[in-house]
Enzyme design. Structure first.
Site, PDB file in Angstrom:
ATOM      1  N   CYS A  96      73.878  87.047  14.852  1.00  0.00           N
ATOM      2  CA  CYS A  96      72.982  87.385  15.547  1.00  0.00           C
ATOM      3  C   CYS A  96      73.143  87.565  17.191  1.00  0.00           C
ATOM      4  CB  CYS A  96      71.739  86.560  15.402  1.00  0.00           C
ATOM      5  SG  CYS A  96      70.973  86.615  13.994  1.00  0.00           S
TER       6      CYS A  96
HETATM    7  N1  SAJ Z   1      73.608  77.951  20.979  1.00  0.00           N
HETATM    8  C1  SAJ Z   1      73.929  77.260  22.073  1.00  0.00           C
HETATM    9  N2  SAJ Z   1      72.982  76.762  22.978  1.00  0.00           N
HETATM   10  C2  SAJ Z   1      71.724  76.807  22.829  1.00  0.00           C
HETATM   11  C3  SAJ Z   1      71.124  77.665  21.550  1.00  0.00           C
HETATM   12  C4  SAJ Z   1      72.036  78.000  20.731  1.00  0.00           C
HETATM   13  O1  SAJ Z   1      74.987  77.398  22.275  1.00  0.00           O
HETATM   14  O2  SAJ Z   1      70.850  76.458  23.634  1.00  0.00           O
HETATM   15  C5  SAJ Z   1      74.582  78.393  20.072  1.00  0.00           C
HETATM   16  C6  SAJ Z   1      74.431  77.828  18.695  1.00  0.00           C
HETATM   17  O3  SAJ Z   1      75.228  76.659  18.777  1.00  0.00           O
HETATM   18  C7  SAJ Z   1      75.072  78.862  17.739  1.00  0.00           C
HETATM   19  C8  SAJ Z   1      74.432  80.254  18.555  1.00  0.00           C
HETATM   20  O4  SAJ Z   1      74.256  79.740  19.889  1.00  0.00           O
HETATM   21  O5  SAJ Z   1      76.414  79.055  17.704  1.00  0.00           O
HETATM   22  C9  SAJ Z   1      73.415  80.657  17.917  1.00  0.00           C
HETATM   23  O6  SAJ Z   1      72.393  79.929  17.849  1.00  0.00           O
HETATM   24  P1  SAJ Z   1      70.912  80.239  17.671  1.00  0.00           P
HETATM   25  O7  SAJ Z   1      70.066  78.934  17.683  1.00  0.00           O
HETATM   26  O8  SAJ Z   1      70.417  81.230  18.128  1.00  0.00           O
HETATM   27  O9  SAJ Z   1      70.684  80.588  16.001  1.00  0.00           O
HETATM   28  P2  SAJ Z   1      70.886  81.837  15.213  1.00  0.00           P
HETATM   29  O10 SAJ Z   1      72.168  82.564  15.528  1.00  0.00           O
HETATM   30  O11 SAJ Z   1      70.809  81.492  13.533  1.00  0.00           O
HETATM   31  O12 SAJ Z   1      69.578  82.969  15.759  1.00  0.00           O
HETATM   32  C10 SAJ Z   1      68.433  82.796  14.925  1.00  0.00           C
HETATM   33  C11 SAJ Z   1      67.742  84.164  15.381  1.00  0.00           C
HETATM   34  N3  SAJ Z   1      66.893  84.458  14.342  1.00  0.00           N
HETATM   35  C12 SAJ Z   1      66.902  85.724  13.838  1.00  0.00           C
HETATM   36  O13 SAJ Z   1      67.680  86.520  14.522  1.00  0.00           O
HETATM   37  C13 SAJ Z   1      65.827  86.063  13.362  1.00  0.00           C
HETATM   38  C14 SAJ Z   1      67.087  83.882  16.594  1.00  0.00           C
HETATM   39  O14 SAJ Z   1      66.700  85.410  16.730  1.00  0.00           O
HETATM   40  C15 SAJ Z   1      66.399  82.650  16.668  1.00  0.00           C
HETATM   41  O15 SAJ Z   1      65.635  82.663  17.927  1.00  0.00           O
HETATM   42  C16 SAJ Z   1      67.205  81.672  16.567  1.00  0.00           C
HETATM   43  O16 SAJ Z   1      67.741  81.616  15.173  1.00  0.00           O
HETATM   44  C17 SAJ Z   1      66.381  80.069  16.394  1.00  0.00           C
HETATM   45  O17 SAJ Z   1      65.464  80.219  17.174  1.00  0.00           O
HETATM   46  O18 SAJ Z   1      66.729  79.127  16.065  1.00  0.00           O
END
Ligand code: SAJ
Length: 434
Positions: free
Chosen positions: A279
């Site tokens: 995503c």
């Molecule tokens: N990450 C960081 N720092 C942060 C947050 C995330 O480095 O502060 C990294 C994570 O390690 C990962 C990547 O970014 O490698 C993505 O992390 P994510 O928490 O955004 O998780 P995702 O990719 O599973 O995003 C999903 C998405 N859900 C949908 O698309 C329906 C996103 O919209 C959500 O906001 C997110 O989950 C969530 O909130 O957990």
């Protein structure tokens, strides 16, 4: 009787089937988005067929296995007993009243790749008979629903808004999240016409607590991209803050946690060696690509994506510096990478920053192993790696993802730990934050 406010014959008939739960629903693509959706619809007693082109995926689901660490089998086994079916045969979805498309929208050579959406749309357009609702859920650029889904149904002879109803409703599935699920996460819906929006809104309202109807698919497509681009840009900002704090000798985490106490107008994000998943590193490119095609520049978004893509270099710099301080070099050093999944509590390694860090180490001649309880094995560079159990005899460890189930106290056996994810709340001997 068709519900009031719906003048048209076909919409009324379809709504009646939806209200009565006699509508047959095809979920096209039963991965981490489609499977929870199929289960939610089946729980609502719709007759659901989960369709996937991968026979192995269909076999796995038919055998009662979700294929995901974050989705236990109980729910699936129950719904299978209640009639939920899975198939890779397009005939199995012929004549369905509702088609929901939940297929991947990756990048190919850095550009949007809608091949799966086009294929799924064909299955739906061919499967649709008298009158159907077709909803696209895959994250994509504004215009996709109208240009691909609507156009395919029109080529089949349907009139959108009269005997075929087309809408976009972005998936908001967050693998591993406990606080929300498919029924409790508010759902956006944007129809190609008023009737399309109404039928889609009524459909989702049968199993989603809050449905927000927008004026068109493009608003819903853009809203989804805004959600995930917001995360990518703020993660990049956290990475830039971290570099600045390191240069100024400031504890980034103390400052970010302090800023997060502000009850409004702020949300915390944290640095890392990169941004994984299918995503956050991908969706912003769908936005910039379409915006650029329309003549708009997106320099901030593009800069943020670059910062995240280079974030693994910071981990390497810290590791090399700390090994050198101990009289060692990266060449032929035994390094343990911890956390291959792209984020904690999932087994998915797609786009994980783990691979960028691994590549850096291999290029510098390090001898690399990895440990991730949720990822037993992985392929990289033509070689198969298996997750190690022990932590002995390593010169250093790099925590790429603060994966659940790791024995972080036991990991302290390793004399040097480069912690990219604040896996240790307080300072520990041999642990250096990157
Ligand atoms: N990450 C960081 N720092 C942060 C947050 C995330 O480095 O502060 C990294 C994570 O390690 C990962 C990547 O970014 O490698 C993505 O992390 P994510 O928490 O955004 O998780 P995702 O990719 O599973 O995003 C999903 C998405 N859900 C949908 O698309 C329906 C996103 O919209 C959500 O906001 C997110 O989950 C969530 O909130 O957990």
């Amino acid at each position: 009787m068709p519900p009031d406010g719906v003048a048209d014959h076909w919409a009324g008939l379809l709504l009646a089937k939806i209200e009565a739960r006699t509508a047959r629903v095809a979920v096209i693509g039963v991965g981490y988005v489609g499977l929870p959706l199929a289960l939610g619809l089946s729980r609502e007693r719709f007759r659901v067929v989960g369709f996937d082109v991968r026979q192995a995926r269909v076999d796995e689901l038919r055998a009662g296995s979700t294929g995901f660490a974050h989705l236990p089998p109980d729910d699936l086994e129950h719904e299978l007993r209640c009639g939920l079916r899975f198939s890779s045969d397009p005939d199995a979805i012929r004549g369905c009243d509702v088609f929901v498309i939940c297929v991947p929208t990756p990048l190919a050579n850095g550009l949007p790749d809608l091949a799966a959406v086009r294929a799924a749309t064909c299955f739906a357009a061919i499967g649709a008979e008298a009158c159907s609702l077709v909803c696209l859920e895959s994250t994509t650029y504004p215009g996709t629903t109208r240009e691909i889904v609507g156009a395919a149904l029109e080529r089949q002879g349907f009139t959108i808004g009269l005997n075929a109803f087309v809408a976009y409703s972005p998936e908001r599935e967050d693998p591993g999240r406990r606080s929300h699920d498919v029924t409790t996460t508010p759902k956006l819906v944007g129809g190609m016409t008023d009737n399309c929006g109404l039928v889609a809104e009524r459909f989702y309202s049968t199993f989603v607590h809050k449905v927000i109807r927008l004026s068109c698919p493009e608003s819903a497509e853009m809203a989804k991209l805004m959600e995930n681009t917001y995360r990518a840009v703020n993660i990049a900002l956290a990475n830039e803050y971290k570099a600045a704090c390191d240069a100024m000798g400031i504890d980034f985490y103390e400052a970010m946690d302090a800023a997060a106490t502000k009850p409004y107008g702020f949300a915390p994000f944290y640095p890392g060696p990169g941004v994984g998943g299918h995503c956050i590193p991908v969706d912003p490119v769908y936005l910039t690509w379409r915006a650029n095609a329309a003549g708009a520049e997106c320099p901030l978004i593009e800069a943020a994506l670059g910062i995240n893509e280079r974030a693994h270099e910071r981990a390497l710099r810290v590791l090399v510096r700390e090994l050198r301080a101990r009289g060692k070099s990266l060449h032929s050093a035994k390094i343990l990478l911890v956390g291959a999944a792209y984020k904690p509590s999932v087994s998915d390694t797609r786009e994980s920053p783990f691979f960028a860090v691994l590549a850096d180490l291999l290029v510098h001649g390090a001898d690399v192993c990895y440990h991730d309880p949720l990822v037993p094995a992985l392929e990289f560079g033509g070689r198969t790696y298996a997750s190690t159990g022990g932590f002995l005899n390593f010169d250093a460890a790099v925590i790429v993802t603060n994966q659940a189930g790791v024995d972080y106290e036991g990991l302290l056996e390793v004399p040097l730990i480069v912690d990219c994810r604040r896996s240790y709340e307080r300072e520990r001997a041999g642990v250096v934050r990157a």
